[in-house]
Scaffold this motif. Structure first.
Motif, PDB file in Angstrom:
ATOM      1  N   LYS A  88     -11.458   9.352 -16.129  1.00 43.57           N
ATOM      2  CA  LYS A  88     -10.621   8.547 -15.082  1.00 43.57           C
ATOM      3  C   LYS A  88     -10.996   8.530 -13.937  1.00 43.57           C
ATOM      4  O   LYS A  88     -11.223   9.372 -13.188  1.00 43.57           O
ATOM      5  CB  LYS A  88      -9.334   8.837 -15.541  1.00 43.57           C
ATOM      6  N   ILE A  89     -10.781   7.232 -13.330  1.00 43.71           N
ATOM      7  CA  ILE A  89     -10.720   7.112 -11.681  1.00 43.71           C
ATOM      8  C   ILE A  89      -9.584   7.158 -11.311  1.00 43.71           C
ATOM      9  O   ILE A  89      -8.612   6.133 -11.727  1.00 43.71           O
ATOM     10  CB  ILE A  89     -11.707   5.846 -11.469  1.00 43.71           C
ATOM     11  N   ILE A  90      -9.206   8.055 -10.384  1.00 46.29           N
ATOM     12  CA  ILE A  90      -7.618   8.035  -9.872  1.00 46.29           C
ATOM     13  C   ILE A  90      -7.867   7.757  -8.418  1.00 46.29           C
ATOM     14  O   ILE A  90      -8.054   8.494  -7.595  1.00 46.29           O
ATOM     15  CB  ILE A  90      -7.223   9.518 -10.144  1.00 46.29           C
ATOM     16  N   LEU A  91      -6.950   6.580  -8.021  1.00 48.07           N
ATOM     17  CA  LEU A  91      -6.789   6.421  -6.614  1.00 48.07           C
ATOM     18  C   LEU A  91      -5.545   7.247  -6.259  1.00 48.07           C
ATOM     19  O   LEU A  91      -4.234   6.949  -6.761  1.00 48.07           O
ATOM     20  CB  LEU A  91      -6.322   4.853  -6.646  1.00 48.07           C
ATOM     21  N   THR A  92      -5.691   8.015  -5.338  1.00 44.60           N
ATOM     22  CA  THR A  92      -4.838   8.945  -4.741  1.00 44.60           C
ATOM     23  C   THR A  92      -4.773   8.501  -3.267  1.00 44.60           C
ATOM     24  O   THR A  92      -5.771   8.981  -2.506  1.00 44.60           O
ATOM     25  CB  THR A  92      -5.156  10.492  -4.959  1.00 44.60           C
ATOM     26  N   VAL A  93      -3.512   8.145  -2.702  1.00 44.47           N
ATOM     27  CA  VAL A  93      -3.686   7.975  -1.237  1.00 44.47           C
ATOM     28  C   VAL A  93      -2.077   7.895  -0.776  1.00 44.47           C
ATOM     29  O   VAL A  93      -1.216   7.781  -1.367  1.00 44.47           O
ATOM     30  CB  VAL A  93      -4.143   6.379  -1.180  1.00 44.47           C
ATOM     31  N   ALA A  94      -1.931   8.234   0.466  1.00 43.61           N
ATOM     32  CA  ALA A  94      -0.578   8.293   1.479  1.00 43.61           C
ATOM     33  C   ALA A  94      -0.693   6.891   1.669  1.00 43.61           C
ATOM     34  O   ALA A  94      -1.761   6.058   2.350  1.00 43.61           O
ATOM     35  CB  ALA A  94      -0.899   9.210   2.467  1.00 43.61           C
ATOM     36  N   VAL A  95       0.780   6.147   1.483  1.00 49.03           N
ATOM     37  CA  VAL A  95       0.884   4.979   2.157  1.00 49.03           C
ATOM     38  C   VAL A  95       2.310   4.898   2.605  1.00 49.03           C
ATOM     39  O   VAL A  95       3.147   5.640   2.233  1.00 49.03           O
ATOM     40  CB  VAL A  95       0.765   3.993   0.834  1.00 49.03           C
ATOM     41  N   SER A  96       2.458   3.841   3.552  1.00 47.28           N
ATOM     42  CA  SER A  96       3.724   3.806   4.215  1.00 47.28           C
ATOM     43  C   SER A  96       4.754   2.901   3.144  1.00 47.28           C
ATOM     44  O   SER A  96       4.112   2.263   2.316  1.00 47.28           O
ATOM     45  CB  SER A  96       3.664   3.198   5.390  1.00 47.28           C
ATOM     46  N   PHE A 103       0.930   0.181   4.246  1.00 51.09           N
ATOM     47  CA  PHE A 103      -0.226   0.421   5.048  1.00 51.09           C
ATOM     48  C   PHE A 103      -0.729   1.764   4.748  1.00 51.09           C
ATOM     49  O   PHE A 103       0.162   2.796   4.604  1.00 51.09           O
ATOM     50  CB  PHE A 103       0.349   0.249   6.465  1.00 51.09           C
ATOM     51  N   ILE A 104      -2.009   1.938   4.865  1.00 49.68           N
ATOM     52  CA  ILE A 104      -2.480   3.197   4.636  1.00 49.68           C
ATOM     53  C   ILE A 104      -3.321   3.710   6.120  1.00 49.68           C
ATOM     54  O   ILE A 104      -3.664   5.212   5.971  1.00 49.68           O
ATOM     55  CB  ILE A 104      -3.955   3.059   3.721  1.00 49.68           C
ATOM     56  N   GLU A 105      -2.840   3.004   6.927  1.00 49.40           N
ATOM     57  CA  GLU A 105      -3.287   3.560   8.480  1.00 49.40           C
ATOM     58  C   GLU A 105      -2.731   2.712   9.525  1.00 49.40           C
ATOM     59  O   GLU A 105      -2.540   1.334   9.189  1.00 49.40           O
ATOM     60  CB  GLU A 105      -5.077   3.727   8.743  1.00 49.40           C
ATOM     61  N   GLY A 106      -2.338   3.024  10.560  1.00 50.42           N
ATOM     62  CA  GLY A 106      -1.542   2.450  11.484  1.00 50.42           C
ATOM     63  C   GLY A 106      -2.657   1.431  12.416  1.00 50.42           C
ATOM     64  O   GLY A 106      -3.779   1.379  12.019  1.00 50.42           O
ATOM     65  N   PRO A 107      -2.002   0.662  13.132  1.00 52.46           N
ATOM     66  CA  PRO A 107      -2.795  -0.416  13.877  1.00 52.46           C
ATOM     67  C   PRO A 107      -4.011   0.176  14.754  1.00 52.46           C
ATOM     68  O   PRO A 107      -4.968  -0.931  14.956  1.00 52.46           O
ATOM     69  CB  PRO A 107      -1.792  -0.965  14.603  1.00 52.46           C
ATOM     70  N   ASN A 108      -3.933   1.331  14.999  1.00 50.30           N
ATOM     71  CA  ASN A 108      -5.057   1.762  15.761  1.00 50.30           C
ATOM     72  C   ASN A 108      -5.926   2.878  14.726  1.00 50.30           C
ATOM     73  O   ASN A 108      -6.571   3.652  15.350  1.00 50.30           O
ATOM     74  CB  ASN A 108      -4.735   2.562  17.072  1.00 50.30           C
ATOM     75  N   ALA A 156       2.380  -2.733  11.122  1.00 52.13           N
ATOM     76  CA  ALA A 156       0.999  -3.276  10.964  1.00 52.13           C
ATOM     77  C   ALA A 156      -0.011  -1.877  10.755  1.00 52.13           C
ATOM     78  O   ALA A 156       0.463  -0.805  10.848  1.00 52.13           O
ATOM     79  CB  ALA A 156       0.811  -3.864  12.441  1.00 52.13           C
ATOM     80  N   GLY A 157      -1.235  -2.444  10.534  1.00 50.75           N
ATOM     81  CA  GLY A 157      -2.236  -1.573  10.364  1.00 50.75           C
ATOM     82  C   GLY A 157      -3.168  -2.062   9.286  1.00 50.75           C
ATOM     83  O   GLY A 157      -3.310  -3.234   8.964  1.00 50.75           O
ATOM     84  N   LYS A 158      -3.705  -1.227   8.252  1.00 52.71           N
ATOM     85  CA  LYS A 158      -4.459  -1.641   7.317  1.00 52.71           C
ATOM     86  C   LYS A 158      -3.673  -1.649   6.047  1.00 52.71           C
ATOM     87  O   LYS A 158      -3.368  -0.514   5.614  1.00 52.71           O
ATOM     88  CB  LYS A 158      -5.737  -0.673   7.151  1.00 52.71           C
ATOM     89  N   LEU A 159      -3.652  -2.574   5.139  1.00 53.66           N
ATOM     90  CA  LEU A 159      -2.787  -2.721   3.915  1.00 53.66           C
ATOM     91  C   LEU A 159      -3.751  -2.041   2.672  1.00 53.66           C
ATOM     92  O   LEU A 159      -4.808  -2.138   2.870  1.00 53.66           O
ATOM     93  CB  LEU A 159      -2.534  -4.136   3.517  1.00 53.66           C
ATOM     94  N   LEU A 160      -2.924  -1.188   1.768  1.00 54.98           N
ATOM     95  CA  LEU A 160      -3.725  -0.616   0.843  1.00 54.98           C
ATOM     96  C   LEU A 160      -4.309  -1.457  -0.086  1.00 54.98           C
ATOM     97  O   LEU A 160      -5.362  -1.457  -0.502  1.00 54.98           O
ATOM     98  CB  LEU A 160      -2.612   0.138   0.291  1.00 54.98           C
ATOM     99  N   PHE A 161      -3.629  -2.842  -0.451  1.00 56.19           N
ATOM    100  CA  PHE A 161      -4.091  -3.675  -1.322  1.00 56.19           C
ATOM    101  C   PHE A 161      -4.421  -5.139  -0.622  1.00 56.19           C
ATOM    102  O   PHE A 161      -3.465  -5.850  -0.169  1.00 56.19           O
ATOM    103  CB  PHE A 161      -3.036  -3.749  -2.541  1.00 56.19           C
ATOM    104  N   GLN A 162      -5.570  -5.509  -0.678  1.00 55.73           N
ATOM    105  CA  GLN A 162      -6.082  -6.715  -0.049  1.00 55.73           C
ATOM    106  C   GLN A 162      -6.901  -7.566  -0.977  1.00 55.73           C
ATOM    107  O   GLN A 162      -7.820  -6.813  -1.644  1.00 55.73           O
ATOM    108  CB  GLN A 162      -6.765  -6.690   1.278  1.00 55.73           C
ATOM    109  N   ASN A 163      -6.916  -8.715  -1.092  1.00 51.59           N
ATOM    110  CA  ASN A 163      -7.585  -9.421  -1.932  1.00 51.59           C
ATOM    111  C   ASN A 163      -7.986  -9.186  -3.309  1.00 51.59           C
ATOM    112  O   ASN A 163      -8.901  -9.235  -4.217  1.00 51.59           O
ATOM    113  CB  ASN A 163      -8.991  -9.729  -1.259  1.00 51.59           C
ATOM    114  N   ILE A 164      -6.749  -8.744  -3.766  1.00 56.06           N
ATOM    115  CA  ILE A 164      -6.697  -8.591  -5.336  1.00 56.06           C
ATOM    116  C   ILE A 164      -6.626  -9.523  -6.009  1.00 56.06           C
ATOM    117  O   ILE A 164      -5.906 -10.504  -5.847  1.00 56.06           O
ATOM    118  CB  ILE A 164      -5.394  -7.446  -5.813  1.00 56.06           C
ATOM    119  N   GLN A 165      -7.355  -9.849  -7.260  1.00 51.00           N
ATOM    120  CA  GLN A 165      -7.554 -11.043  -7.897  1.00 51.00           C
ATOM    121  C   GLN A 165      -6.840 -11.018  -9.209  1.00 51.00           C
ATOM    122  O   GLN A 165      -7.172 -10.291 -10.082  1.00 51.00           O
ATOM    123  CB  GLN A 165      -9.166 -11.111  -8.158  1.00 51.00           C
ATOM    124  N   GLY A 166      -5.593 -11.638  -9.126  1.00 43.09           N
ATOM    125  CA  GLY A 166      -4.806 -11.708 -10.221  1.00 43.09           C
ATOM    126  C   GLY A 166      -4.028 -10.584 -10.246  1.00 43.09           C
ATOM    127  O   GLY A 166      -3.862  -9.429  -9.665  1.00 43.09           O
TER     128      GLY A 166
END
Length: 197
Positions: A28-36, A40-45, A163-173
């Motif tokens: 299995k492929i498991i996405l494991t991540v800290a998210v606000s 967001f997975i990181e701040g604006p900087n 603000a920052g980098k969003l975890l999910f972007q451009n998900i198709q459907g």
């Protein structure tokens, strides 16, 4: 007795000439991540100073499940930059680096430049434990859109970054999720584990 491995199936003949098929579970492929809390997975900087590191938060058990990591170029370069800061006892993984711009990677790592779907499916069919989708966001998006991610473990932090980098972007459907586990901590962090439908 002779054996043949084909895809996720073992085909073998007994001494009596009887044909058997035994299916092996795919890794299995498991996405494991800290998210606000606001996604967001990181701040604006690019900062990660909001991520909680005061306790284990289930990582030790998770590390027992996996023996490989998938990294995009930026995550790979970040892991190299902080290599000297990795604490003693941190497990070693077989690293797969996904990049169309890199030509070489560190000794022992495997570079994947194209044919992502085919390459990942071959890796999932190999012997081994599950695979940690370490990041980053672009690689996550690509694997999600290809239907290759099996589980998500989100460590939702009690903070709004704004603000920052969003975890999910451009998900198709739409992608359906089934919640399989929830654990909350006194710090306010909530661990959510989903399987993807």
């Amino acid at each position: 007795m002779s054996n043949v491995f084909a895809g996720n199936q073992f085909l073998y003949f007994s001494n009596a000439g009887i044909f058997h098929v035994k299916t092996r579970s795919m890794r299995k492929i498991i996405l494991t991540v800290a998210v606000s809390l606001d996604g967001f997975i990181e701040g604006p900087n690019g900062e990660y100073d909001w991520c909680m590191t005061d306790q284990d938060y289930g990582l030790s058990d998770f590390f027992k499940r996996v023996d490989a990591r998938f990294l995009g170029r930026k995550s790979y370069e970040l892991s190299l930059a902080v290599a000297d800061e990795i604490p003693a006892g941190f497990p070693e993984f077989q690293d797969y680096v996904f990049s169309t711009t890199l030509d070489t990677v560190k000794n022992g790592a495997i570079l994947i430049k194209d044919n992502i779907k085919n390459e990942v499916e071959k890796i999932k069919a190999q012997e081994g434990k599950d695979i940690w989708l370490f990041g980053g966001a672009s690689l996550t998006t690509s694997l999600m859109n290809l239907g290759l991610v099996d589980e998500m473990w989100l460590a939702v932090h009690p903070i709004l970054l704004g603000a920052g980098k969003l975890l999910f972007q451009n998900i198709q459907g739409r992608i359906g999720l089934t919640l399989t586990d929830v654990k909350s901590y006194s710090t306010g962090l909530v661990s959510l584990i989903y399987t993807l439908q």
